[in-house]
Design a protein around this motif. Sequence first.
Motif, PDB file in Angstrom:
ATOM      1  N   SER A 259      -1.065   6.857  -2.272  1.00 46.41           N
ATOM      2  CA  SER A 259      -2.020   7.178  -3.336  1.00 46.41           C
ATOM      3  C   SER A 259      -3.042   6.076  -3.592  1.00 46.41           C
ATOM      4  N   ASN A 260      -2.857   4.886  -3.007  1.00 41.21           N
ATOM      5  CA  ASN A 260      -3.800   3.787  -3.224  1.00 41.21           C
ATOM      6  C   ASN A 260      -5.132   4.046  -2.533  1.00 41.21           C
ATOM      7  N   THR A 261      -6.214   3.606  -3.189  1.00 39.66           N
ATOM      8  CA  THR A 261      -7.538   3.651  -2.564  1.00 39.66           C
ATOM      9  C   THR A 261      -7.982   2.220  -2.289  1.00 39.66           C
ATOM     10  N   PHE A 262      -8.908   2.057  -1.361  1.00 40.88           N
ATOM     11  CA  PHE A 262      -9.457   0.738  -1.051  1.00 40.88           C
ATOM     12  C   PHE A 262     -10.089   0.134  -2.293  1.00 40.88           C
ATOM     13  N   GLU A 263     -10.856   0.956  -3.030  1.00 40.47           N
ATOM     14  CA  GLU A 263     -11.538   0.466  -4.230  1.00 40.47           C
ATOM     15  C   GLU A 263     -10.534  -0.038  -5.267  1.00 40.47           C
ATOM     16  N   GLU A 264      -9.450   0.698  -5.465  1.00 41.57           N
ATOM     17  CA  GLU A 264      -8.424   0.301  -6.432  1.00 41.57           C
ATOM     18  C   GLU A 264      -7.799  -1.042  -6.062  1.00 41.57           C
TER      19      GLU A 264
ATOM     20  N   ASN B 186       0.668  -3.337   4.449  1.00 39.38           N
ATOM     21  CA  ASN B 186       0.360  -1.962   4.855  1.00 39.38           C
ATOM     22  C   ASN B 186       1.485  -1.442   5.750  1.00 39.38           C
TER      23      ASN B 186
ATOM     24  N   ILE C  15       0.846  -1.191   0.000  1.00 39.62           N
ATOM     25  CA  ILE C  15       0.000   0.000   0.000  1.00 39.62           C
ATOM     26  C   ILE C  15       0.883   1.243   0.000  1.00 39.62           C
TER      27      ILE C  15
END
Length: 187
Positions: free
Chosen positions: A116-121, A141, A113
Amino acid sequence: MITTSEKNWTDEAFMALPDDGQRYELIDGELKIMGNSGMEHGYVACILTIFLGGFVHAHKLGVLCDSSTAFTMNTGNKRSPDVSFVAKERLHGLKKLPKGFFQGAPDLAVEVISPSNTFEEIHTKLVEYFESGSRLVWVINPDEESVLVYRQPQPDRLLKITDQLDGEEVIPEFTLAVSELFTELNF
């Protein structure tokens, strides 16, 4: 993540992208520039690569690849996990690895992680990895010093710094203390 459109990306056009220090994925016909992830992200991926790569190589279990390696998903998307492993059984009969893309997802995909990462991505990637043949995914993480283990698109286990990462049946007998991924610098 920046997105650019192109009429129709061929494997040749995707591979001919400039070596400009960017990471790219091809998602739903659009080129996605993944951007830089930062030093901590790269360091965690390298530490895992050192331990996992040494084990895989010593036991001749398959091949380990870095984040510049794109895999062609069942959807046609090109995904590039931060670290990936392909078991030797899936490489049967090859004397050399393909210069192009591997068809299907790696047996093990690892995502570290980044800010810039999103959960959705991440979830979208996980679903696509499993639909394309992944058997195990680790989502690391660094902020929480933890690893989520997936055997399907829903998390199976949360590993904390006191736990052991296990290769399960994908990389038999591989174990690594999660703490190894998050050690403080001590020069």
